[in-house]
Design an enzyme around this catalytic site. Structure first.
Site, PDB file in Angstrom:
ATOM      1  CD  GLU A 174      22.606  40.325 -12.087  1.00 40.32           C
ATOM      2  OE1 GLU A 174      23.230  40.620 -11.050  1.00 40.32           O
ATOM      3  OE2 GLU A 174      21.385  40.097 -12.095  1.00 40.32           O
ATOM      4  CD  GLU A 362      20.097  35.854 -12.177  1.00 40.49           C
ATOM      5  OE1 GLU A 362      19.705  36.566 -11.233  1.00 40.49           O
ATOM      6  OE2 GLU A 362      21.291  35.683 -12.455  1.00 40.49           O
TER       7      GLU A 362
HETATM    8  C1  BG6 Z   1      21.142  38.500  -9.444  1.00 42.94           C
HETATM    9  C2  BG6 Z   1      22.335  37.594  -9.418  1.00 42.94           C
HETATM   10  O1  BG6 Z   1      21.589  39.788  -9.243  1.00 42.94           O
HETATM   11  O2  BG6 Z   1      20.182  38.402  -8.473  1.00 42.94           O
HETATM   12  C3  BG6 Z   1      22.140  36.336  -8.595  1.00 42.94           C
HETATM   13  O3  BG6 Z   1      22.754  37.236 -10.710  1.00 42.94           O
HETATM   14  C4  BG6 Z   1      21.363  36.664  -7.344  1.00 42.94           C
HETATM   15  O4  BG6 Z   1      23.410  35.788  -8.328  1.00 42.94           O
HETATM   16  C5  BG6 Z   1      19.992  37.192  -7.768  1.00 42.94           C
HETATM   17  O5  BG6 Z   1      21.227  35.593  -6.456  1.00 42.94           O
HETATM   18  C6  BG6 Z   1      19.046  37.473  -6.622  1.00 42.94           C
HETATM   19  O6  BG6 Z   1      19.658  38.312  -5.690  1.00 42.94           O
HETATM   20  P1  BG6 Z   1      19.739  37.896  -4.165  1.00 42.94           P
HETATM   21  O7  BG6 Z   1      20.555  38.968  -3.527  1.00 42.94           O
HETATM   22  O8  BG6 Z   1      18.331  37.876  -3.676  1.00 42.94           O
HETATM   23  O9  BG6 Z   1      20.373  36.562  -4.120  1.00 42.94           O
END
Ligand code: BG6
Length: 463
Positions: A174, A362
């Site tokens: 990211e 993701e």
């Molecule tokens: C992304 C990141 O921004 O979102 C992850 O690459 C992160 O590391 C994921 O865990 C979800 O965000 P959060 O704050 O709910 O963990």
């Protein structure tokens, strides 16, 4: 229901600092993640680790010691790939050594062997919010050009060590969050100026190109991508100012993939730099390197969409910024709008723009899970989120988008990057641990475990 390609990769994704724990074992040095309390979105981090305070990354969910049990569960779900990161400071504890830490290298050898035993392809992020702390404290992070050499030495080390085991790589997680979270993404102070941020990014772009070059030289069959957070942005109204500003805001993210995928600074960046008084220091060969070694694919995270109103200040968060309310969408308990159709929109936007493969590395639902008296965890909202997003991803494939695979974020509960909580759970597998670090760390399947298993078994036909 649309079809997924035969070799579509289904799996899950985590990051070392959110899962492994063992933050100072077997020679690992501290990373910037190890000094953060309250998550990266809080912007708070300590200069010195206080042994009396709770740092979520220090134990996380102890994947370091329990990976065999966890990988067996991933295999039971039928994973074909598994994304994680290598903790750079396990390999080079300070980041600037000439010789790697053998115990750190051995850990990932064992992890990759365990995955491959079940036919699960490792998908590896080289830097996921976990730059070695010394590179921040003593070098000032990526604003210092010296980091290019330290990063490429690390890349070369792991490419040589894991060739034959790892075919899918990504450089920086990211990178486009750099504007909002310079500490997490570039080990640069949270209040850094745009001049410093874009200079640090320039160094990362050169490092990205050199990593791509090394990867192809050392592992010719490998694919190496860049990775961005690409929650989509909608204008609040059809007022031309909202439309134009939303386009400009989107460019602040796509700038990163424009450079790394297309191999050049986009024309609009000249104005961005001029208006903000930014002058980049470059070495003569930098732009040629960036042009010559672009990314093979675009990995991205997608959780939600954002609504933007001209003149509005966006708040800092992970997984996209928080904008205006969208009256058409429901939100998660953490206020993230759920927008499956937005995923289809983004896939189409990126496929048109880059004409290279996409990898959804993701996507997931962070919510609160309750254990029923009979011990079951009925996480229907997570299943509904996954189902709706996979249906839209299938539509995107039918639209003509070339998508390599899909890795659900946090297939096992891990520490939230944004807030540092355990309560914000993404997993198909529950981990017994709370926000203060209490719990047995025992694993337990949620209802979604069997749901995802059938999704994979049917190659996305049965959702
Ligand atoms: C992304 C990141 O921004 O979102 C992850 O690459 C992160 O590391 C994921 O865990 C979800 O965000 P959060 O704050 O709910 O963990």
């Amino acid at each position: 229901m649309a079809q997924f390609p035969q070799h579509f990769l289904w799996g899950g994704a985590i990051a070392a600092n959110q899962a492994e724990g063992a933050w100072n074992l077997d020679g690992k040095g501290p990373s910037i993640a190890d000094v953060v309390r309250g998550g990266i979105a809080s912007g708070q981090h300590d200069a010195v680790i206080d042994p009396h305070l709770y740092y979520a990354s220090h134990e996380a969910v102890d994947f370091y010691h329990r990976y065999k049990e966890d990988v067996a569960l991933f295999a039971e779900m039928g994973f074909q790939c598994f994304r994680t990161s290598i903790a750079w400071s396990r390999i080079f504890p300070r980041g600037d050594e000439q010789t790697p830490n053998e115990a750190g290298l051995a850990f990932y050898d064992n992890l990759f062997d365990e995955l491959l035993k079940y036919g699960i392809e490792p998908v590896i992020t080289l830097s996921h919010y976990e730059t070695p702390l010394a590179l921040y404290q003593e070098y000032g992070g990526w604003k210092n050009r010296a980091l290019i050499a330290h990063f490429t030495r690390y890349c070369e080390t792991v490419f040589r060590r894991y060739r034959g085991k790892v075919k899918y790589w990504m450089t920086f997680n990211e990178l486009n969050n750099m504007n909002r979270m310079p500490f997490a993404t570039g080990a640069v102070d949270a209040d850094a100026s745009l001049q410093i941020i874009y200079q640090a990014n320039h160094h990362q772009f050169v490092a990205n190109a050199l990593a791509n070059k090394l990867c192809h030289e050392i592992i010719p069959e490998a694919k190496i991508g860049c990775m961005l957070s690409l929650s989509t942005v909608y204008p609040a109204t059809c007022h031309p100012d909202d439309i134009f500003e939303t386009q400009q805001l989107r460019r602040r993210s796509l700038f990163y993939s424009d450079v790394m995928m297309n191999g050049e600074y986009p024309a609009y960046s000249r104005r961005l730099f001029r208006d903000n008084g930014i002058t980049l220091a470059m070495e003569p060969e930098d732009l040629a390197l960036i042009a010559r070694y672009p990314s093979d694919y675009l990995g991205f995270s997608y959780y939600r969409s954002v609504v933007h109103k001209a003149g509005a200040q966006l708040q800092i968060d992970t997984g996209g910024a928080k904008g205006e309310d969208n009256p058409y969408l429901k939100k998660t308990a953490w206020g993230w709008p759920v927008d499956p159709k937005g995923l289809r929109t983004v896939c189409n936007e990126l496929a048109d723009r880059y004409r290279k493969p996409l990898f959804i590395v993701e996507n997931g639902y962070g919510g609160v899970d309750e254990i029923a008296p009979d011990g079951t965890i009925n996480d229907e909202e997570r299943i509904a989120y996954g189902r709706q997003h996979i249906i839209e991803m299938a539509e995107a494939v039918a639209d003509g988008c070339d998508i390599m695979g899909y890795t659900w974020w946090g297939p096992i509960d891990i520490v939230s990057a944004g807030t540092g909580e355990m309560k914000k759970r993404y997993g198909f597998i529950y981990v017994d641990k709370d926000n203060d670090g209490n719990g047995s760390l025992a694993r337990r399947k949620k209802r979604s475990f069997d749901w995802y298993k059938q999704v994979i078994a049917s190659n996305g036909e049965v959702v």
